[in-house]
Design a protein around this motif. Structure first.
Motif: not given
Length: 337
Positions: A101, A103, A243, A246, A248
């Motif tokens: 991800d 992150s 999220d 990204e 998602k």
């Protein structure tokens, strides 16, 4: 055997404190196993693994193994190594997830991949996976090994499924539930079920604990996905809007997109495909999910799965363990409020 049904809602704010108190002694023994098995002659391994393992997580998954054993009245110690294996599997997946991800924040701290780099994070994750399998073998239960190894494979499949679904506007609720059922709920289910295995209880009790953990895991992830649009980094332990940026398609977005007018759908198309991801765009996303009541409905689904988890405990005897496991479900759902 009690069949009392408990309902979500009402009363004081739920807490994990009863479960933590219930398993405190066993958790100390599990922590000792974790610390021992993190050791390596390569200093980077315990340093990097310790950064995440000691990073403030509640260790809910191994606690569920211990609490399930308490629920069954199991007096032995074989579940301690299995609980440690559960935590290693979870930690390894977090290390890998943060790399995938990109992150930079986990539980309010910088992620391992930001501090030590992606290669080190992936390799230490592999080390922890290997240690988890050592611990499974030492439990001397082929069935427990099968359950946890299968869960590990299912988690990986769920992560790949999610990866291939990123920035896909056509992702539906059914596939979304498949993804979270694999990447999150599978380990919750396995963590609970293995307690019945080492306690040599009936298959019906195994399946009841599996259902408890699986439904709790789904509820847990639904709440996580909802609070990405209603909370902040301090509350979530990750950057607000991760999220969203990204791409998602979590349930709040799936519902908001399906319910949106032409303008809203145009926004989501641009956002999910990566063309609108500024702070102002995230603010607009929050407005749209709230206007469409998508967060409310996501949390309603979380309460539904939470109730299913509680109902799965209906056949077990009343007592402190059952009460703590019920309150753990209520806590998981109440995190969004």
């Amino acid at each position: 055997m009690s069949a009392t049904l408990h309902r979500l809602g009402g009363g004081p704010a739920p807490s994990l404190d009863p479960m933590m108190a219930l398993v405190a002694h066993d958790m100390n023994l599990v922590n000792a196993v974790i610390l021992d098995r993190m050791k390596s002659e390569i200093p980077l391994i315990p340093e990097l693994a310790g950064h995440l393992i000691a990073g403030g997580g509640k260790r809910m998954r191994p606690m569920l193994t211990l609490a399930s054993a308490k629920l069954l009245g199991y007096p032995g110690t074989r579940h301690h190594r299995l609980a440690a294996a559960v935590e290693f599997i979870h930690t390894a997946t977090l290390l890998h997830d943060d790399v995938v991800d990109g992150s930079d924040l986990r539980r309010g701290r910088r992620t391992a991949n930001i501090i030590w780099g992606n290669p080190a994070s992936v390799l230490v994750g592999d080390f922890l996976f290997s240690k988890s399998f050592e611990l499974m073998v030492e439990s001397e239960s082929l069935k427990a090994l099968h359950i946890l190894s299968n869960a590990s494979a299912v988690i990986a499949e769920g992560e790949v499924n999610q990866l291939t679904a990123v920035r896909r506007l056509d992702l539906g609720e059914e596939r979304y539930l498949d993804i979270i059922g694999a990447k999150t709920a599978a380990l919750f289910a396995a963590a609970c079920r293995i307690a019945a295995v080492v306690a040599e209880r009936s298959e019906a009790e195994e399946l009841a604990l599996d259902a408890y953990g699986r439904n709790l895991g789904i509820a847990f992830q639904l709440v996580d996905d909802a609070i990405d649009y209603v909370s902040d980094a301090g509350t979530m332990g990750k950057d607000a809007g991760d999220d969203f940026r990204e791409g998602k398609m979590t349930l709040p977005v799936i519902l908001a997109y399906a319910r949106g007018d032409e303008s809203a759908r145009a926004f989501w198309k641009a956002a999910i495909t990566g063309h609108r991801n500024s702070d102002e765009d995230f603010a607009e996303a929050i407005r749209l999910v709230q206007a469409s009541r998508s967060v409310d409905d996501t949390l309603a689904r979380a309460r539904h799965y939470g109730q299913r988890a509680i109902d799965a405990l209906g056949g077990f005897a009343a007592g402190a363990a059952k009460d703590a496991m019920i309150e753990a479900v209520e806590f998981a759902v109440a995190r969004a409020y």
